[in-house]
Design an enzyme around this catalytic site. Structure first.
Site, PDB file in Angstrom:
ATOM      1  N   GLY A   1      33.097  48.413  42.482  1.00 57.31           N
ATOM      2  CA  GLY A   1      34.225  48.696  41.617  1.00 57.31           C
ATOM      3  C   GLY A   1      33.955  48.442  40.153  1.00 57.31           C
ATOM      4  O   GLY A   1      33.574  49.350  39.392  1.00 57.31           O
ATOM      5  N   THR A   2      34.124  47.194  39.733  1.00 57.00           N
ATOM      6  CA  THR A   2      34.062  46.845  38.314  1.00 57.00           C
ATOM      7  C   THR A   2      32.790  47.348  37.633  1.00 57.00           C
ATOM      8  O   THR A   2      32.847  47.871  36.509  1.00 57.00           O
ATOM      9  CB  THR A   2      34.180  45.307  38.165  1.00 57.00           C
ATOM     10  OG1 THR A   2      35.406  44.919  38.797  1.00 57.00           O
ATOM     11  CG2 THR A   2      34.206  44.874  36.723  1.00 57.00           C
TER      12      THR A   2
ATOM     13  N   CYS B   1      49.049  42.943  48.604  1.00 58.51           N
ATOM     14  CA  CYS B   1      50.281  43.192  47.848  1.00 58.51           C
ATOM     15  C   CYS B   1      51.403  42.265  48.317  1.00 58.51           C
ATOM     16  O   CYS B   1      51.394  41.790  49.447  1.00 58.51           O
ATOM     17  CB  CYS B   1      50.687  44.656  47.960  1.00 58.51           C
ATOM     18  SG  CYS B   1      50.421  45.343  49.578  1.00 58.51           S
TER      19      CYS B   1
ATOM     20  N   LYS C   1      41.895  45.621  54.377  1.00 57.66           N
ATOM     21  CA  LYS C   1      41.226  45.002  53.225  1.00 57.66           C
ATOM     22  C   LYS C   1      41.855  43.641  52.950  1.00 57.66           C
ATOM     23  O   LYS C   1      43.039  43.543  52.612  1.00 57.66           O
ATOM     24  CB  LYS C   1      41.349  45.914  52.012  1.00 57.66           C
ATOM     25  CG  LYS C   1      40.672  45.318  50.801  1.00 57.66           C
ATOM     26  CD  LYS C   1      40.291  46.382  49.840  1.00 57.66           C
ATOM     27  CE  LYS C   1      39.682  45.821  48.599  1.00 57.66           C
ATOM     28  NZ  LYS C   1      39.688  46.806  47.523  1.00 57.66           N
TER      29      LYS C   1
ATOM     30  N   ILE D   1      47.049  45.788  37.093  1.00 56.71           N
ATOM     31  CA  ILE D   1      47.514  47.175  36.919  1.00 56.71           C
ATOM     32  C   ILE D   1      48.890  47.338  37.559  1.00 56.71           C
ATOM     33  O   ILE D   1      49.743  48.050  37.054  1.00 56.71           O
ATOM     34  CB  ILE D   1      46.512  48.168  37.571  1.00 56.71           C
ATOM     35  CG1 ILE D   1      45.078  47.942  37.066  1.00 56.71           C
ATOM     36  CG2 ILE D   1      46.957  49.622  37.381  1.00 56.71           C
ATOM     37  CD1 ILE D   1      44.810  48.261  35.635  1.00 56.71           C
ATOM     38  N   GLY D   2      49.087  46.677  38.696  1.00 58.25           N
ATOM     39  CA  GLY D   2      50.392  46.770  39.363  1.00 58.25           C
ATOM     40  C   GLY D   2      50.549  48.048  40.163  1.00 58.25           C
ATOM     41  O   GLY D   2      51.649  48.572  40.293  1.00 58.25           O
TER      42      GLY D   2
ATOM     43  N   ASN E   1      43.594  54.212  50.348  1.00 57.90           N
ATOM     44  CA  ASN E   1      44.041  52.819  50.242  1.00 57.90           C
ATOM     45  C   ASN E   1      45.560  52.804  50.092  1.00 57.90           C
ATOM     46  O   ASN E   1      46.107  53.529  49.260  1.00 57.90           O
ATOM     47  CB  ASN E   1      43.351  52.188  49.019  1.00 57.90           C
ATOM     48  CG  ASN E   1      43.696  50.731  48.823  1.00 57.90           C
ATOM     49  OD1 ASN E   1      44.757  50.385  48.321  1.00 57.90           O
ATOM     50  ND2 ASN E   1      42.783  49.854  49.202  1.00 57.90           N
TER      51      ASN E   1
ATOM     52  N   GLY F   1      31.656  42.100  43.065  1.00 54.46           N
ATOM     53  CA  GLY F   1      30.572  41.797  42.138  1.00 54.46           C
ATOM     54  C   GLY F   1      29.269  42.529  42.337  1.00 54.46           C
ATOM     55  O   GLY F   1      28.244  42.112  41.792  1.00 54.46           O
TER      56      GLY F   1
ATOM     57  N   THR G   1      40.509  41.160  44.841  1.00 53.71           N
ATOM     58  CA  THR G   1      40.293  40.274  43.684  1.00 53.71           C
ATOM     59  C   THR G   1      40.861  38.867  43.923  1.00 53.71           C
ATOM     60  O   THR G   1      41.740  38.677  44.760  1.00 53.71           O
ATOM     61  CB  THR G   1      40.987  40.874  42.449  1.00 53.71           C
ATOM     62  OG1 THR G   1      42.352  41.128  42.777  1.00 53.71           O
ATOM     63  CG2 THR G   1      40.327  42.158  42.029  1.00 53.71           C
TER      64      THR G   1
END
Ligand code: FMN
Length: 316
Positions: A278-279, A135, A172, A73-74, A101, A257, A200
């Site tokens: 999340g996902t 990042c 994180k 996503i950036g 965050n 996960g 990730t």
């Protein structure tokens, strides 16, 4: 009893959103209009906020894999000022601790962003700042901060010295390292209150017809069921090897996960106090109430508080 504490932050359940997968809140009509989702959650974690607005990466930004999701996503967002004026106030109505965050390109910028958020939170809505050290550091040629323990310690310390004491710090960590306990130790030395892992894992996918990477950014971050054993292992390692985690002086937040209540129990038994999801929520936003019910029933049958299960897998 599903209540847990992340230092001084009381969570009515150990379930939290994972940054980036539930927006900044105000686009989340699903949450706003769903008391069952809100009552299943212990805290709301926002998508990454940066000092200035970011357009994000070029398309495609998401690719599905066999057992996960690749995203690049950036860090698209409207910037800190927009967030504080237009998004944060609405989060208060969730009645949950709010964890913001943050991402930046340099240590200085992390400090500026953290102090801006802290200084402008006059209604004291922010309970914690979650530092995303995955990042890239533009001053160090774009290598992720989180892979360099010296940088991790400096960022955490900078953020700590830039915010009001009432706001906690969660660091994180990126799993793209050989030994997760090294950046974890660095964050503790820098003064973090809690550790969240994992972000990730770096990955890619190739379109065999165009003969090119599928993601506009060429590579992205893998999340979802494929990464659960890695997240679980990293929580296990930190709880096992770092005394401050083992004693829960620095609580661990497990991510990676999770899609069923049993996954949550595994993370807690490995050493987590709370978890982020999340996902799996992108696939099914109603997941939180389902996980909450399964967890509640499991705890009732066991006849203990969920906090008593933290790290139980390490008992001799
Ligand atoms: C679409 C997407 C956007 C994300 N954005 C962020 C972000 O802004 N900041 C961050 O720290 N993590 C971000 N993450 C990572 C997640 O918060 C989480 O750590 C990771 O996806 C593993 O959890 P999961 O397998 O339950 O998704 C993002 C993940 C996804 C899938």
């Amino acid at each position: 009893m599903l209540q847990v504490y992340l230092k001084n932050i009381k969570l009515k359940t150990p379930l939290m959103t994972a940054s980036g997968t539930s927006g900044h809140g105000n686009e989340l009509e699903v949450l706003e209009n769903s008391p069952t989702i809100l009552s299943a959650l212990g805290a709301f974690v926002t998508k990454g906020v940066t000092l200035r607005a970011k357009e994000g990466n070029s398309e495609f930004r998401i690719v599905e894999t066999d057992s996960g999701l690749l995203n690049s996503i950036g860090l698209q967002n409207e910037g800190a000022e927009f967030f504080m004026k237009n998004e944060l106030p609405g989060l208060r109505s969730f009645g949950l601790p709010v964890i913001v965050n943050i991402s930046a390109d340099s240590i200085e910028e992390f400090g500026k962003l953290a102090s801006y958020l802290s200084d402008n939170d006059s209604d004291q809505i922010i309970s914690a700042i979650e530092i995303n050290v995955s990042c890239p550091n533009i001053e160090k040629g774009g290598i992720a901060f989180g892979t360099d323990p010296i940088q991790v310690e400096k960022i955490v310390n900078k953020v700590k010295n830039s915010i009001d004491d009432r706001i906690s710090i969660i660091t994180k960590l990126t799993p793209n390292v050989t030994d997760i306990t090294i950046p974890a130790r660095a964050a503790i030395n820098g003064g973090t209150d809690a550790l969240a892992m994992i972000n990730t894992l770096r990955g890619t996918a190739i379109d065999i017809y165009t003969c090119k990477p599928m993601l506009g950014n060429k590579t992205g971050g893998l999340s979802g069921p494929a990464i659960k054993p890695i997240g679980l292992y990293m929580i296990y390692e930190c709880f096992e090897k770092i005394p401050e985690c083992n004693s829960r002086q620095v609580p661990l937040i497990g991510l990676g996960g999770i899609s069923r209540w049993q996954d949550v129990v595994e993370y807690i038994m490995a050493g987590a106090t709370a978890v982020g999801i999340g996902t799996a929520c992108l696939v099914n936003p109603d997941l939180f109430p389902n996980i909450y019910s399964g967890l509640k029933e499991f705890i009732e049958k066991k006849g203990c508080a969920i906090s008593e299960l933290t790290g139980i897998a390490h008992s001799p």
